[in-house]
Write a protein that holds these residues in place. Structure first.
Motif, PDB file in Angstrom:
ATOM      1  N   PRO A  41      54.958   4.410 -51.380  1.00 58.87           N
ATOM      2  CA  PRO A  41      55.323   5.277 -52.464  1.00 58.87           C
ATOM      3  C   PRO A  41      56.950   5.663 -52.133  1.00 58.87           C
ATOM      4  N   ARG A  42      57.908   5.815 -53.289  1.00 59.57           N
ATOM      5  CA  ARG A  42      59.173   5.993 -53.181  1.00 59.57           C
ATOM      6  C   ARG A  42      59.373   7.434 -53.950  1.00 59.57           C
ATOM      7  N   ASP A  43      59.659   8.487 -53.070  1.00 60.43           N
ATOM      8  CA  ASP A  43      59.716  10.096 -53.486  1.00 60.43           C
ATOM      9  C   ASP A  43      61.298  10.480 -53.699  1.00 60.43           C
ATOM     10  N   LEU A  44      61.384  11.356 -54.888  1.00 64.39           N
ATOM     11  CA  LEU A  44      62.268  12.117 -54.634  1.00 64.39           C
ATOM     12  C   LEU A  44      61.631  13.558 -54.676  1.00 64.39           C
ATOM     13  N   THR A  45      61.804  14.346 -53.787  1.00 59.08           N
ATOM     14  CA  THR A  45      61.345  15.521 -53.456  1.00 59.08           C
ATOM     15  C   THR A  45      62.259  16.936 -53.552  1.00 59.08           C
ATOM     16  N   TRP A  46      61.553  18.010 -54.466  1.00 57.05           N
ATOM     17  CA  TRP A  46      62.056  19.185 -54.304  1.00 57.05           C
ATOM     18  C   TRP A  46      61.148  20.031 -53.340  1.00 57.05           C
TER      19      TRP A  46
ATOM     20  N   ARG B 120      57.393  20.911 -52.987  1.00 54.54           N
ATOM     21  CA  ARG B 120      57.040  21.993 -54.359  1.00 54.54           C
ATOM     22  C   ARG B 120      56.622  20.906 -55.368  1.00 54.54           C
ATOM     23  N   TRP B 121      57.665  19.694 -55.483  1.00 54.01           N
ATOM     24  CA  TRP B 121      57.584  18.880 -56.503  1.00 54.01           C
ATOM     25  C   TRP B 121      58.223  17.353 -55.907  1.00 54.01           C
ATOM     26  N   ALA B 122      57.724  16.510 -56.473  1.00 55.31           N
ATOM     27  CA  ALA B 122      58.182  15.081 -56.118  1.00 55.31           C
ATOM     28  C   ALA B 122      58.061  14.390 -57.638  1.00 55.31           C
ATOM     29  N   ILE B 123      59.088  13.305 -57.752  1.00 56.14           N
ATOM     30  CA  ILE B 123      58.986  12.219 -58.581  1.00 56.14           C
ATOM     31  C   ILE B 123      58.898  11.070 -57.965  1.00 56.14           C
ATOM     32  N   ARG B 124      57.795  10.204 -58.298  1.00 60.96           N
ATOM     33  CA  ARG B 124      57.425   9.222 -57.481  1.00 60.96           C
ATOM     34  C   ARG B 124      57.288   7.781 -58.021  1.00 60.96           C
TER      35      ARG B 124
ATOM     36  N   ASN C 139      54.231   2.701 -60.823  1.00 60.26           N
ATOM     37  CA  ASN C 139      54.266   3.749 -61.890  1.00 60.26           C
ATOM     38  C   ASN C 139      55.036   4.806 -61.590  1.00 60.26           C
ATOM     39  N   LEU C 140      55.506   5.499 -62.303  1.00 63.77           N
ATOM     40  CA  LEU C 140      56.364   6.626 -62.319  1.00 63.77           C
ATOM     41  C   LEU C 140      55.368   7.880 -62.469  1.00 63.77           C
ATOM     42  N   GLN C 141      55.473   8.864 -61.449  1.00 64.68           N
ATOM     43  CA  GLN C 141      54.729   9.919 -61.614  1.00 64.68           C
ATOM     44  C   GLN C 141      55.394  11.301 -60.984  1.00 64.68           C
ATOM     45  N   MET C 142      54.938  12.428 -61.462  1.00 63.50           N
ATOM     46  CA  MET C 142      55.360  13.717 -61.201  1.00 63.50           C
ATOM     47  C   MET C 142      54.215  14.229 -60.210  1.00 63.50           C
ATOM     48  N   ILE C 143      54.615  14.829 -58.809  1.00 64.96           N
ATOM     49  CA  ILE C 143      53.400  15.359 -58.311  1.00 64.96           C
ATOM     50  C   ILE C 143      53.703  16.704 -57.863  1.00 64.96           C
ATOM     51  N   ARG C 144      52.654  17.697 -58.230  1.00 68.67           N
ATOM     52  CA  ARG C 144      53.016  18.960 -57.773  1.00 68.67           C
ATOM     53  C   ARG C 144      52.116  19.246 -56.479  1.00 68.67           C
ATOM     54  N   TYR C 145      52.794  20.275 -55.784  1.00 67.03           N
ATOM     55  CA  TYR C 145      52.399  20.770 -54.232  1.00 67.03           C
ATOM     56  C   TYR C 145      51.899  22.191 -54.438  1.00 67.03           C
ATOM     57  N   SER C 146      51.050  22.459 -53.264  1.00 65.41           N
ATOM     58  CA  SER C 146      50.309  23.913 -53.221  1.00 65.41           C
ATOM     59  C   SER C 146      51.551  24.690 -52.328  1.00 65.41           C
ATOM     60  N   ASP C 147      51.143  25.822 -52.387  1.00 65.29           N
ATOM     61  CA  ASP C 147      52.127  26.579 -51.301  1.00 65.29           C
ATOM     62  C   ASP C 147      52.118  26.147 -50.190  1.00 65.29           C
ATOM     63  N   ASP C 148      51.022  25.641 -49.570  1.00 67.21           N
ATOM     64  CA  ASP C 148      51.149  24.851 -48.238  1.00 67.21           C
ATOM     65  C   ASP C 148      51.637  23.420 -48.054  1.00 67.21           C
TER      66      ASP C 148
ATOM     67  N   GLU D 126      50.449  20.931 -49.727  1.00 65.58           N
ATOM     68  CA  GLU D 126      49.610  19.602 -49.986  1.00 65.58           C
ATOM     69  C   GLU D 126      49.820  19.393 -51.407  1.00 65.58           C
ATOM     70  N   ALA D 127      49.661  18.092 -51.599  1.00 64.19           N
ATOM     71  CA  ALA D 127      49.652  17.507 -53.027  1.00 64.19           C
ATOM     72  C   ALA D 127      48.433  17.998 -53.950  1.00 64.19           C
ATOM     73  N   LEU D 128      48.627  18.509 -54.785  1.00 68.85           N
ATOM     74  CA  LEU D 128      47.646  19.018 -55.987  1.00 68.85           C
ATOM     75  C   LEU D 128      47.139  18.245 -56.736  1.00 68.85           C
ATOM     76  N   ASP D 129      48.116  17.270 -57.712  1.00 69.46           N
ATOM     77  CA  ASP D 129      47.614  16.293 -58.546  1.00 69.46           C
ATOM     78  C   ASP D 129      48.910  15.729 -59.004  1.00 69.46           C
ATOM     79  N   SER D 130      48.565  14.880 -60.034  1.00 66.50           N
ATOM     80  CA  SER D 130      49.866  14.151 -60.697  1.00 66.50           C
ATOM     81  C   SER D 130      49.876  14.653 -62.151  1.00 66.50           C
ATOM     82  N   PRO D 131      50.146  15.595 -62.715  1.00 70.60           N
ATOM     83  CA  PRO D 131      50.025  15.870 -64.258  1.00 70.60           C
ATOM     84  C   PRO D 131      50.869  15.066 -65.037  1.00 70.60           C
ATOM     85  N   PHE D 132      51.574  13.988 -64.445  1.00 67.79           N
ATOM     86  CA  PHE D 132      52.733  13.369 -65.615  1.00 67.79           C
ATOM     87  C   PHE D 132      52.689  12.040 -65.036  1.00 67.79           C
TER      88      PHE D 132
END
Length: 289
Positions: free
Chosen positions: A166-171, A183-187, A201-210, A212-218
Motif C-alpha cells: 500500500p502507498r499511504d499519505l498519512t496525517w 489519525r487518517w491516511a489516503i491510500r 484502488n484509492l481509499q481513505m483510512i481512519r484510525y483509533s486513538d491508539d 489502529e486502523a478502524l476501517d475504510s469509510p471511502f
C-alpha cells in the motif's frame, strides 16, 4: 605541525564547497597559517581551493577508500559538522552527524541533520535549528522535518511502491517530538493490478486513538470510478453501505417547470420532488402511517 596533520586539518575544516587545489609539497605547508576564527584552525590562503579526486570504489572490505573526507567523533556527545558562515563570521547553515544529544536526558539522536538559523527577529534569533534529519541504524529511515514547509514547484510529489504494497499519505498526532500516532491516511491499496485498470484502488483510512486502523469509510475503484461509502467494492457510481441518506435542507420547486438538472432530489413537508428532465419536475405526496 607535520604536513600530514596539516592536510587532515584542511580536509576536516574545508569539507564541502571546496574543490580545486591539489595538496602537496613544503610550499603548501609553508603557506598555511592559523585561522583568525576564535575556535582555532588552519587557514588556506584566500581564494585558494582544494581539488579532491579518486579512482577507488566504495567497498567496505577495502576500507571505503573513496571517501575523501572523513569526519569522526571520538567522544559520545561530540558532533562533527560542516558549517557555512556569512561575511561577519556568523553561522548560517550546517550539516551535522552525531549519536548523542547535548542534553543527557534526551533520547539518542543517531542522525544526520541539515540546519539553518532561526529568524533574526524571533525568540531564538540566529540559532542553528534542525530543518531536516535523516537517522541511521534503521532499516527504514524515519526522515523528519521541523518548522519547515515543503513545496514542489513545477514538479511532482510522488508516492510509489512495488506490487502488493500500500502507498499511504498519512496525517498523525505527534507526542514528545518524535512519537507519532496516525489519525487518517489516503491510500492506494495493495489490491492486485490484474489488467483492465483493476487494482491500486484509492481509499481513505481512519484510525483509533491508539493508532489502529478502524476501517475504510471511502473508496474509489480505479477500474470504474465507482465510489463506495462504507464498502471497498462499490457496484454503482455511488454505493452506500447504510440504511439511510440524509439531505439536511428542504426545497420546494416553484412549479413543475422550475430550473433543475436531471436527477436532482428535493423534499418539503408534503412532497418528494425529482427532476426527471431538464427543468422538469415530478413529485410524490407524503403521508403519515
Amino acid at each position: 605541525m607535520k604536513l600530514k596533520g596539516v592536510i587532515v586539518s584542511l580536509l576536516v575544516g574545508a569539507a564541502l564547497g571546496i574543490s580545486a587545489m591539489v595538496l602537496g609539497g613544503s610550499e603548501m605547508a609553508a603557506s598555511l597559517k592559523e585561522s583568525p576564527s576564535p575556535e582555532g584552525s588552519m587557514e588556506i590562503p584566500h581564494n585558494e581551493r582544494l581539488h579532491l579526486s579518486t579512482d577507488k570504489q566504495w567497498i567496505a572490505a577495502e576500507g571505503h577508500l573513496s571517501d575523501l573526507i572523513r569526519l569522526q567523533w571520538t567522544k559520545e556527545r561530540a558532533k562533527p559538522a560542516i558549517s557555512w558562515l556569512d561575511e561577519n563570521g556568523q553561522n548560517k547553515t550546517a550539516i551535522v552527524s552525531h549519536g548523542k544529544a547535548n542534553n543527557p536526558e534526551q533520547h539518542d539522536h543517531n542522525h544526520m541533520s541539515f540546519e539553518t538559523t532561526m529568524s533574526p527577529d524571533g525568540q531564538y534569533r540566529d540559532q542553528l535549528f534542525t530543518r531536516l534529519e535523516i537517522p541511521y541504524d534503521q532499516d527504514v529511515a524515519e526522515i523528519r522535518t521541523h518548522s519547515s514547509n515543503f513545496n514542489v514547484m513545477d514538479g511532482i510529489l510522488r508516492i510509489s511502491g512495488t506490487e502488493g504494497v500500500p502507498r499511504d499519505l498519512t496525517w498523525a498526532k505527534s507526542v514528545d517530538g518524535n512519537v507519532t500516532t496516525p489519525r487518517w491516511a489516503i491510500r492506494a491499496d495493495a489490491s492486485e493490478e490484474s489488467g483492465g485498470n483493476a487494482g491500486s484502488n484509492l481509499q481513505m483510512i481512519r484510525y483509533s486513538d491508539d493508532g489502529e486502523a478502524l476501517d475504510s469509510p471511502f473508496t474509489i475503484m480505479r477500474s470504474s470510478g465507482n465510489i463506495g461509502i462504507g464498502n471497498a467494492d462499490p457496484q454503482a457510481r455511488l454505493d452506500i453501505s447504510d440504511d439511510s441518506i440524509r439531505i439536511r435542507e428542504s426545497k420546494t420547486p416553484e412549479s413543475s417547470s422550475s430550473s433543475g438538472q436531471v436527477g436532482e432530489i428535493a423534499w418539503d413537508n408534503g412532497y418528494v420532488y425529482i427532476c426527471v428532465a431538464p427543468n422538469t419536475w415530478k413529485r410524490a405526496a407524503l403521508s403519515s402511517w
